[in-house]
Design an enzyme around this catalytic site. Structure first.
Site, PDB file in Angstrom:
ATOM      1  N   LYS A 119      12.326 -13.746   6.164  1.00 54.77           N
ATOM      2  CA  LYS A 119      11.684 -14.469   7.254  1.00 54.77           C
ATOM      3  C   LYS A 119      10.130 -14.302   7.587  1.00 54.77           C
ATOM      4  O   LYS A 119       9.450 -15.266   8.173  1.00 54.77           O
ATOM      5  CB  LYS A 119      12.291 -13.653   8.551  1.00 54.77           C
ATOM      6  CG  LYS A 119      11.988 -12.297   8.824  1.00 54.77           C
ATOM      7  CD  LYS A 119      10.767 -12.050   9.765  1.00 54.77           C
ATOM      8  CE  LYS A 119      10.610 -10.543   9.773  1.00 54.77           C
ATOM      9  NZ  LYS A 119       9.244 -10.405  10.281  1.00 54.77           N
ATOM     10  N   LYS A 168       8.809  -4.373   6.103  1.00 54.59           N
ATOM     11  CA  LYS A 168       9.456  -5.566   5.890  1.00 54.59           C
ATOM     12  C   LYS A 168       8.967  -6.476   4.822  1.00 54.59           C
ATOM     13  O   LYS A 168       8.221  -7.320   4.934  1.00 54.59           O
ATOM     14  CB  LYS A 168       9.685  -6.453   7.286  1.00 54.59           C
ATOM     15  CG  LYS A 168      10.531  -5.819   8.224  1.00 54.59           C
ATOM     16  CD  LYS A 168      10.374  -6.653   9.589  1.00 54.59           C
ATOM     17  CE  LYS A 168      11.528  -6.116  10.657  1.00 54.59           C
ATOM     18  NZ  LYS A 168      11.376  -6.785  11.902  1.00 54.59           N
ATOM     19  N   ALA A 203       5.405  -5.148  17.540  1.00 53.45           N
ATOM     20  CA  ALA A 203       4.930  -4.049  18.335  1.00 53.45           C
ATOM     21  C   ALA A 203       4.246  -4.163  19.475  1.00 53.45           C
ATOM     22  O   ALA A 203       4.128  -3.277  20.397  1.00 53.45           O
ATOM     23  CB  ALA A 203       3.969  -3.414  17.262  1.00 53.45           C
ATOM     24  N   PHE A 247       0.797  -1.230  -0.079  1.00 55.28           N
ATOM     25  CA  PHE A 247      -0.240   0.048   0.109  1.00 55.28           C
ATOM     26  C   PHE A 247       0.869   1.459   0.020  1.00 55.28           C
ATOM     27  O   PHE A 247       0.368   2.295   0.128  1.00 55.28           O
ATOM     28  CB  PHE A 247      -0.910   0.003   1.214  1.00 55.28           C
ATOM     29  CG  PHE A 247      -1.758  -1.338   1.461  1.00 55.28           C
ATOM     30  CD1 PHE A 247      -2.344  -1.739   0.143  1.00 55.28           C
ATOM     31  CD2 PHE A 247      -1.614  -1.962   2.683  1.00 55.28           C
ATOM     32  CE1 PHE A 247      -3.188  -2.974   0.761  1.00 55.28           C
ATOM     33  CE2 PHE A 247      -2.142  -3.069   2.769  1.00 55.28           C
ATOM     34  CZ  PHE A 247      -3.124  -3.715   1.939  1.00 55.28           C
ATOM     35  N   ARG A 279       2.057 -11.955  12.848  1.00 53.41           N
ATOM     36  CA  ARG A 279       0.741 -11.976  12.275  1.00 53.41           C
ATOM     37  C   ARG A 279       1.062 -13.272  10.949  1.00 53.41           C
ATOM     38  O   ARG A 279       0.160 -13.678  10.537  1.00 53.41           O
ATOM     39  CB  ARG A 279       0.944 -10.681  11.314  1.00 53.41           C
ATOM     40  CG  ARG A 279       0.285  -9.397  11.827  1.00 53.41           C
ATOM     41  CD  ARG A 279       0.831  -8.362  11.602  1.00 53.41           C
ATOM     42  NE  ARG A 279       2.058  -8.028  12.474  1.00 53.41           N
ATOM     43  CZ  ARG A 279       2.118  -7.455  13.815  1.00 53.41           C
ATOM     44  NH1 ARG A 279       0.833  -6.724  13.965  1.00 53.41           N
ATOM     45  NH2 ARG A 279       3.087  -7.433  14.464  1.00 53.41           N
TER      46      ARG A 279
HETATM   47  N1  NDP Z   1       3.816  -4.989  13.635  1.00 55.84           N
HETATM   48  C1  NDP Z   1       4.787  -5.412  13.912  1.00 55.84           C
HETATM   49  O1  NDP Z   1       5.048  -5.951  15.074  1.00 55.84           O
HETATM   50  C2  NDP Z   1       6.151  -5.121  12.989  1.00 55.84           C
HETATM   51  C3  NDP Z   1       5.715  -4.679  11.660  1.00 55.84           C
HETATM   52  N2  NDP Z   1       6.862  -4.348  10.864  1.00 55.84           N
HETATM   53  C4  NDP Z   1       6.225  -3.964   9.598  1.00 55.84           C
HETATM   54  O2  NDP Z   1       5.688  -2.611   9.565  1.00 55.84           O
HETATM   55  C5  NDP Z   1       5.008  -2.565   8.407  1.00 55.84           C
HETATM   56  C6  NDP Z   1       3.607  -2.254   8.704  1.00 55.84           C
HETATM   57  O3  NDP Z   1       2.847  -3.132   9.380  1.00 55.84           O
HETATM   58  P1  NDP Z   1       1.809  -3.107  10.646  1.00 55.84           P
HETATM   59  O4  NDP Z   1       2.025  -1.658  11.323  1.00 55.84           O
HETATM   60  O5  NDP Z   1       2.359  -4.400  11.469  1.00 55.84           O
HETATM   61  O6  NDP Z   1       0.551  -3.040   9.864  1.00 55.84           O
HETATM   62  P2  NDP Z   1      -0.722  -3.047  10.423  1.00 55.84           P
HETATM   63  O7  NDP Z   1      -1.475  -4.384   9.939  1.00 55.84           O
HETATM   64  O8  NDP Z   1      -0.927  -3.058  11.760  1.00 55.84           O
HETATM   65  O9  NDP Z   1      -1.569  -1.766   9.847  1.00 55.84           O
HETATM   66  C7  NDP Z   1      -1.646  -1.462   8.546  1.00 55.84           C
HETATM   67  C8  NDP Z   1      -1.795  -0.081   8.093  1.00 55.84           C
HETATM   68  O10 NDP Z   1      -1.443   0.108   6.914  1.00 55.84           O
HETATM   69  C9  NDP Z   1      -2.595   1.166   6.781  1.00 55.84           C
HETATM   70  N3  NDP Z   1      -3.009   0.968   5.247  1.00 55.84           N
HETATM   71  C10 NDP Z   1      -3.593  -0.093   4.782  1.00 55.84           C
HETATM   72  N4  NDP Z   1      -3.863   0.419   3.422  1.00 55.84           N
HETATM   73  C11 NDP Z   1      -3.415   1.556   3.097  1.00 55.84           C
HETATM   74  C12 NDP Z   1      -3.260   2.528   2.225  1.00 55.84           C
HETATM   75  N5  NDP Z   1      -3.787   2.154   0.981  1.00 55.84           N
HETATM   76  N6  NDP Z   1      -2.852   3.750   2.187  1.00 55.84           N
HETATM   77  C13 NDP Z   1      -2.316   4.116   3.476  1.00 55.84           C
HETATM   78  N7  NDP Z   1      -2.376   3.268   4.644  1.00 55.84           N
HETATM   79  C14 NDP Z   1      -2.821   2.127   4.570  1.00 55.84           C
HETATM   80  C15 NDP Z   1      -3.982   0.709   7.488  1.00 55.84           C
HETATM   81  O11 NDP Z   1      -4.532   1.897   7.596  1.00 55.84           O
HETATM   82  P3  NDP Z   1      -6.345   1.604   8.113  1.00 55.84           P
HETATM   83  O12 NDP Z   1      -6.113   1.273   9.440  1.00 55.84           O
HETATM   84  O13 NDP Z   1      -6.753   2.874   7.702  1.00 55.84           O
HETATM   85  O14 NDP Z   1      -6.863   0.494   7.372  1.00 55.84           O
HETATM   86  C16 NDP Z   1      -2.855   0.624   8.825  1.00 55.84           C
HETATM   87  O15 NDP Z   1      -2.754   2.030   9.359  1.00 55.84           O
HETATM   88  C17 NDP Z   1       4.902  -4.044   7.647  1.00 55.84           C
HETATM   89  O16 NDP Z   1       5.865  -3.820   6.653  1.00 55.84           O
HETATM   90  C18 NDP Z   1       5.467  -4.906   8.669  1.00 55.84           C
HETATM   91  O17 NDP Z   1       6.091  -6.251   8.194  1.00 55.84           O
HETATM   92  C19 NDP Z   1       7.847  -4.561  11.275  1.00 55.84           C
HETATM   93  C20 NDP Z   1       8.379  -4.946  12.429  1.00 55.84           C
HETATM   94  C21 NDP Z   1       7.148  -5.178  13.694  1.00 55.84           C
HETATM   95  O1  13P Z   2       8.633  -8.264  12.003  1.00 59.72           O
HETATM   96  C1  13P Z   2       8.184  -8.427  12.860  1.00 59.72           C
HETATM   97  C2  13P Z   2       8.968  -8.935  14.107  1.00 59.72           C
HETATM   98  O2  13P Z   2      10.240  -8.780  13.954  1.00 59.72           O
HETATM   99  C3  13P Z   2       6.620  -8.828  12.701  1.00 59.72           C
HETATM  100  O3  13P Z   2       6.291  -9.984  12.145  1.00 59.72           O
HETATM  101  P1  13P Z   2       4.871 -10.286  11.749  1.00 59.72           P
HETATM  102  O4  13P Z   2       4.599  -9.323  10.838  1.00 59.72           O
HETATM  103  O5  13P Z   2       4.695 -11.716  11.256  1.00 59.72           O
HETATM  104  O6  13P Z   2       4.173  -9.942  12.848  1.00 59.72           O
END
Ligand code: NDP
Ligand code: 13P
EC number: 1.1.1.94
Length: 328
Positions: free
Chosen positions: A191, A106, A140, A83, A255
């Site tokens: 991963k 990631k 997170a 996205f 996830r």
């Molecule tokens: N969660 C974790 O522990 C970790 C995550 N990451 C990485 O961080 C990144 C984000 O993941 P994460 O925060 O977990 O994701 P989430 O599933 O928690 O949240 C997704 C976010 O993306 C938004 N979104 C979806 N579609 C769009 C769009 N078209 N335009 C703008 N925003 C959009 C959603 O908005 P809305 O709520 O409005 O739908 C929401 O805010 C990923 O690459 C993940 O691999 C890395 C390390 C740890």
């Molecule tokens: O990158 C992550 C932990 O380091 C988060 O992994 P998941 O998106 O599978 O929850």
């Protein structure tokens, strides 16, 4: 320090919690104006990590990305890769000029099978020395609980990596810096694919013994992939590589593992996506990696297994039996 965070999900919320431990001014962009109003009024993100307090003196939420980027020094990308282009559609290269861009993503850009940092460099002409990634084993949910965690900032520019590592370091987060941007970023993408496979095989009845063998084989698979794409001497047992693989493969918070487990238990991909209110990056990444490596002679049984199940509707049990034969 002026920082813009792009994305309103769990990881963006966790990063804001970490950065808010320091002396920062954060502009937080998210797409939904109701979410912005909620944060302004009640100082929590309604949908993700809702227990985390958002300090109004340090964090200002926005829906206008241009405003959120004005007069900022650092930009953190925290929208799922699929996205990202949609999230950035209102801006052009001028809005990123002279700013340092850190990807917390990631995943890979599905339209081009590119790493996020390559895509940012190419699309927005941000120089490589102004780009980095946040990596390391860190969910997170554990940040929200202030459980001690370790993050690695990788960038070809070690000064930038160290500067951002200093910004993130706080009483519950230790940080370090690495110059291996590609190795770290590809390992983080891979991963997630492995965690999907762990979930699928667990859903199919695979036990801890099987998973331990799969994760060992996965580390070798990651090693082969990273070596083919960017050969150099690197220590893949460091926590930015192996640690992230382990936490994602084994954690209840993952996830990707959760998504895979649902598929292994018989959910369709669509049903599993609907059931989770969060994004499993590995779902998109496995197609990118599979397509990207088509021309290479490289043994990637875990990637192939995950791709066949998620994209080719391959019979689960047969794929599981075939995978068992391939692992050692
Ligand atoms: N969660 C974790 O522990 C970790 C995550 N990451 C990485 O961080 C990144 C984000 O993941 P994460 O925060 O977990 O994701 P989430 O599933 O928690 O949240 C997704 C976010 O993306 C938004 N979104 C979806 N579609 C769009 C769009 N078209 N335009 C703008 N925003 C959009 C959603 O908005 P809305 O709520 O409005 O739908 C929401 O805010 C990923 O690459 C993940 O691999 C890395 C390390 C740890
Ligand atoms: O990158 C992550 C932990 O380091 C988060 O992994 P998941 O998106 O599978 O929850």
């Amino acid at each position: 320090m002026k920082i813009t965070i792009i994305g309103g999900g769990s990881w963006a919320t966790a990063i804001i919690k970490i950065l808010s431990e320091g002396n920062v001014h954060i502009k937080w962009w998210m797409r939904n104006s109701e979410d912005v109003e909620y944060i302004k009024k009640l100082h929590h993100n309604k949908n993700y990590l809702s227990s985390v307090e958002i300090h109004p003196s340090k964090v200002k939420p926005y829906t206008n990305l241009k405003e959120a980027l004005r007069d900022t020094e650092w930009i953190v990308l925290a929208v799922p890769a699929a996205f990202l282009s949609d999230a950035l559609k209102s801006i052009n290269k001028n809005h990123l000029q002279g700013k340092k861009v850190i990807s917390a993503i990631k995943g890979m850009i599905p339209a081009t099978n590119q790493l996020v940092t390559d895509w940012i460099e190419q699309t927005y002409e941000v120089p490589a020395h102004d780009i980095g990634v946040i990596a390391g084993p860190c969910h997170a949910e554990e940040v929200a609980l202030e459980k001690h965690s370790y993050l690695t900032i990788a960038s070809p520019n070690l000064v930038l990596a160290n500067d951002f590592a200093n910004l993130l370091r706080c009483r519950f987060v230790s940080t370090s810096a690495l110059a291996d941007l590609y190795g770290v970023e590809y390992s983080a993408v891979m991963k997630n694919i492995v965690a999907l496979a762990c979930g699928i095989t667990h859903g199919l009845g695979g036990g801890d013994n099987f998973q331990a063998v799969m994760v060992s084989n996965a580390m070798q698979e990651i090693c082969r992939v990273v070596d083919v794409i960017d050969p150099m001497k690197r220590d893949l047992s460091a926590s930015a590589y192996l640690g992230d693989l382990l936490v994602t493969a084994y954690s209840q918070f993952s996830r990707n593992r959760t998504f895979g487990n649902m598929v292994g238990r018989g959910y369709s991909v669509k049903a599993a996506q609907l059931e989770m209110n969060m994004v499993a990056e590995g779902y998109y990444a496995v197609k990118c990696i599979y397509e990207m490596l088509k021309g290479y002679e490289i043994d990637i049984p875990i990637t192939n297994f995950t791709y066949q199940i998620l994209y080719q509707n391959a019979p689960l049990k047969k794929e599981f039996e075939d995978l068992k034969e391939k692992l050692k």
